[in-house]
Scaffold this motif. Structure first.
Motif, PDB file in Angstrom:
ATOM      1  N   GLN A   1      33.263  32.458  39.091  1.00 44.11           N
ATOM      2  CA  GLN A   1      32.823  33.264  39.708  1.00 44.11           C
ATOM      3  C   GLN A   1      34.395  32.978  40.504  1.00 44.11           C
ATOM      4  OE1 GLN A   1      29.944  32.689  42.973  1.00 44.11           O
ATOM      5  NE2 GLN A   1      28.812  33.959  41.681  1.00 44.11           N
ATOM      6  N   VAL A   2      35.428  33.248  41.756  1.00 42.71           N
ATOM      7  CA  VAL A   2      36.833  33.737  41.814  1.00 42.71           C
ATOM      8  C   VAL A   2      36.571  33.330  43.540  1.00 42.71           C
ATOM      9  CG1 VAL A   2      39.297  33.939  42.142  1.00 42.71           C
ATOM     10  CG2 VAL A   2      37.929  33.926  40.381  1.00 42.71           C
ATOM     11  N   THR A   3      37.016  32.609  44.195  1.00 43.03           N
ATOM     12  CA  THR A   3      37.128  32.486  46.112  1.00 43.03           C
ATOM     13  C   THR A   3      38.333  32.729  46.195  1.00 43.03           C
ATOM     14  OG1 THR A   3      34.785  30.892  45.843  1.00 43.03           O
ATOM     15  CG2 THR A   3      35.622  31.600  47.869  1.00 43.03           C
ATOM     16  N   PHE A   4      38.789  33.223  47.032  1.00 38.86           N
ATOM     17  CA  PHE A   4      39.849  34.278  47.217  1.00 38.86           C
ATOM     18  C   PHE A   4      40.195  33.346  48.443  1.00 38.86           C
ATOM     19  CE2 PHE A   4      39.522  37.051  44.301  1.00 38.86           C
ATOM     20  CZ  PHE A   4      40.481  37.035  43.070  1.00 38.86           C
ATOM     21  N   ALA A   5      41.538  32.958  49.316  1.00 43.49           N
ATOM     22  CA  ALA A   5      41.361  31.808  50.621  1.00 43.49           C
ATOM     23  C   ALA A   5      40.547  32.896  51.505  1.00 43.49           C
ATOM     24  CB  ALA A   5      43.082  32.203  50.659  1.00 43.49           C
ATOM     25  N   ASN A   6      40.692  34.058  51.519  1.00 43.88           N
ATOM     26  CA  ASN A   6      40.760  35.478  52.783  1.00 43.88           C
ATOM     27  C   ASN A   6      38.770  34.623  52.759  1.00 43.88           C
ATOM     28  OD1 ASN A   6      39.869  36.872  51.230  1.00 43.88           O
ATOM     29  ND2 ASN A   6      40.300  38.626  51.901  1.00 43.88           N
ATOM     30  N   GLY A   7      37.764  34.110  51.858  1.00 45.00           N
ATOM     31  CA  GLY A   7      36.853  33.740  51.998  1.00 45.00           C
ATOM     32  C   GLY A   7      35.913  35.323  50.603  1.00 45.00           C
ATOM     33  N   ASP A   8      36.775  36.055  50.535  1.00 42.96           N
ATOM     34  CA  ASP A   8      35.887  36.766  48.890  1.00 42.96           C
ATOM     35  C   ASP A   8      35.923  36.160  48.605  1.00 42.96           C
ATOM     36  OD1 ASP A   8      36.968  38.888  50.979  1.00 42.96           O
ATOM     37  OD2 ASP A   8      37.848  40.049  49.871  1.00 42.96           O
ATOM     38  N   VAL A   9      34.347  36.619  47.345  1.00 42.81           N
ATOM     39  CA  VAL A   9      34.344  36.223  46.402  1.00 42.81           C
ATOM     40  C   VAL A   9      34.068  37.345  45.274  1.00 42.81           C
ATOM     41  CG1 VAL A   9      32.230  34.215  44.755  1.00 42.81           C
ATOM     42  CG2 VAL A   9      32.903  34.145  47.436  1.00 42.81           C
ATOM     43  N   CYS A  10      34.827  37.221  43.846  1.00 43.62           N
ATOM     44  CA  CYS A  10      34.237  37.864  42.898  1.00 43.62           C
ATOM     45  C   CYS A  10      33.950  37.644  41.529  1.00 43.62           C
ATOM     46  CB  CYS A  10      36.044  38.665  42.270  1.00 43.62           C
ATOM     47  SG  CYS A  10      36.552  39.570  44.196  1.00 43.62           S
ATOM     48  N   GLN A  11      33.866  38.009  40.461  1.00 41.19           N
ATOM     49  CA  GLN A  11      33.777  38.124  39.494  1.00 41.19           C
ATOM     50  C   GLN A  11      33.839  38.977  37.944  1.00 41.19           C
ATOM     51  OE1 GLN A  11      29.881  36.339  38.162  1.00 41.19           O
ATOM     52  NE2 GLN A  11      30.645  35.843  36.125  1.00 41.19           N
TER      53      GLN A  11
ATOM     54  N   ALA B   1      46.926  41.897  44.280  1.00 40.81           N
ATOM     55  CA  ALA B   1      47.021  43.179  45.689  1.00 40.81           C
ATOM     56  C   ALA B   1      45.233  43.473  45.347  1.00 40.81           C
ATOM     57  CB  ALA B   1      48.393  44.028  45.766  1.00 40.81           C
ATOM     58  N   THR B   2      45.118  43.738  46.913  1.00 44.05           N
ATOM     59  CA  THR B   2      43.210  44.025  46.773  1.00 44.05           C
ATOM     60  C   THR B   2      43.701  46.115  47.120  1.00 44.05           C
ATOM     61  OG1 THR B   2      43.039  42.531  48.005  1.00 44.05           O
ATOM     62  CG2 THR B   2      41.400  43.677  48.334  1.00 44.05           C
ATOM     63  N   PRO B   3      43.552  46.692  45.614  1.00 41.32           N
ATOM     64  CA  PRO B   3      42.651  47.521  45.974  1.00 41.32           C
ATOM     65  C   PRO B   3      42.528  48.137  46.640  1.00 41.32           C
ATOM     66  CG  PRO B   3      42.437  46.864  43.533  1.00 41.32           C
ATOM     67  CD  PRO B   3      42.442  46.150  44.668  1.00 41.32           C
ATOM     68  N   ASP B   4      42.297  49.809  47.533  1.00 43.74           N
ATOM     69  CA  ASP B   4      41.756  50.094  48.285  1.00 43.74           C
ATOM     70  C   ASP B   4      40.815  50.481  48.213  1.00 43.74           C
ATOM     71  OD1 ASP B   4      44.766  50.445  49.897  1.00 43.74           O
ATOM     72  OD2 ASP B   4      45.215  52.558  49.316  1.00 43.74           O
ATOM     73  N   PHE B   5      39.969  50.522  47.285  1.00 43.30           N
ATOM     74  CA  PHE B   5      38.525  50.667  46.779  1.00 43.30           C
ATOM     75  C   PHE B   5      37.516  49.848  46.800  1.00 43.30           C
ATOM     76  CE2 PHE B   5      39.555  50.079  42.602  1.00 43.30           C
ATOM     77  CZ  PHE B   5      38.549  49.590  42.203  1.00 43.30           C
ATOM     78  N   ILE B   6      38.484  48.800  46.760  1.00 42.54           N
ATOM     79  CA  ILE B   6      37.717  47.528  47.652  1.00 42.54           C
ATOM     80  C   ILE B   6      38.037  47.147  48.495  1.00 42.54           C
ATOM     81  CG2 ILE B   6      38.165  44.970  46.314  1.00 42.54           C
ATOM     82  CD1 ILE B   6      37.186  46.463  43.972  1.00 42.54           C
ATOM     83  N   ARG B   7      39.324  47.699  49.478  1.00 39.85           N
ATOM     84  CA  ARG B   7      39.318  46.409  51.329  1.00 39.85           C
ATOM     85  C   ARG B   7      37.850  48.098  51.410  1.00 39.85           C
ATOM     86  NH1 ARG B   7      43.957  44.505  51.968  1.00 39.85           N
ATOM     87  NH2 ARG B   7      45.501  45.232  50.824  1.00 39.85           N
ATOM     88  N   THR B   8      37.714  48.768  50.477  1.00 36.44           N
ATOM     89  CA  THR B   8      36.519  50.403  51.189  1.00 36.44           C
ATOM     90  C   THR B   8      34.874  49.494  50.993  1.00 36.44           C
ATOM     91  OG1 THR B   8      37.941  51.705  51.393  1.00 36.44           O
ATOM     92  CG2 THR B   8      35.561  52.213  51.032  1.00 36.44           C
ATOM     93  N   ILE B   9      34.264  48.739  49.650  1.00 32.51           N
ATOM     94  CA  ILE B   9      33.646  48.567  49.859  1.00 32.51           C
ATOM     95  C   ILE B   9      33.671  46.709  50.377  1.00 32.51           C
ATOM     96  CG2 ILE B   9      32.729  47.054  47.900  1.00 32.51           C
ATOM     97  CD1 ILE B   9      33.578  48.673  45.738  1.00 32.51           C
ATOM     98  N   ARG B  10      34.580  45.296  50.456  1.00 30.61           N
ATOM     99  CA  ARG B  10      34.460  44.733  51.529  1.00 30.61           C
ATOM    100  C   ARG B  10      33.926  45.234  53.045  1.00 30.61           C
ATOM    101  NH1 ARG B  10      33.197  40.508  48.582  1.00 30.61           N
ATOM    102  NH2 ARG B  10      34.567  39.936  46.995  1.00 30.61           N
TER     103      ARG B  10
END
Length: 157
Positions: A88-98, A2-11
């Motif tokens: 790098q990981v690309t999630f289904a919604n298009g978000d890219v993370c490493q 699950a995406t933490p709230d602080f990451i949602r804010t950054i996104r």
């Protein structure tokens, strides 16, 4: 995960661009030497239990929290197994993370393994010689957790 709230804010500001994030993975063993795994709801793949530390949260505390949240199993962290930058990981919604992952060897000290949130479809204990299909990165982390060696890291050249 699950995406933490602080990451949602950054996104909200960064969009889908690459984010470099901390990650923690737990290689959890029970008294029989079996490994705790979860089948992720986002990819349907079996994986080690993992998560993103909250700001200021120590890796060991993150592992304890994530394992309980996802599996209802209580753990104690024994040692750091490895520290490694993943791909790098690309999630289904298009978000890219490493992720810069800290892998910890842990042991179960209580609880009964069960799906405890919406991040997993199934959870269970697996003997080392009867693991479900896992990606190579998970297998490397398990191998290192089984060895009685110092923490692994990518050496400089």
């Amino acid at each position: 995960m699950a995406t933490p709230d602080f990451i949602r804010t950054i996104r909200a500001f960064a969009g889908h661009q690459l984010l470099w994030l901390p990650g923690v993975s737990a290689v959890v063993f029970d008294d029989e030497g079996r490994i705790l795994l979860g089948q992720r709801s986002d990819s349907r793949k079996w994986a080690l239990i993992s998560g993103i530390p909250e700001p200021g949260e120590q890796p060991a505390a993150c592992a304890v929290r994530e394992v309980y949240e996802e599996t209802a199993v209580h753990i104690e962290v024994e040692r750091v197994v490895m520290v490694q930058a993943g791909g790098q990981v690309t999630f289904a919604n298009g978000d890219v993370c490493q992720f810069m992952d800290t892998t910890l060897r842990c042991r179960a000290v209580g609880g009964e393994a069960r799906v405890n949130d919406d991040e997993s479809l199934q959870v269970g204990w697996f003997s080392v010689d009867a693991l479900p299909k896992l990606d190579d990165y998970a297998l490397v982390r398990i191998k290192q957790a089984l060895l009685d060696e110092p923490t692994w890291f990518e050496p400089t050249t």
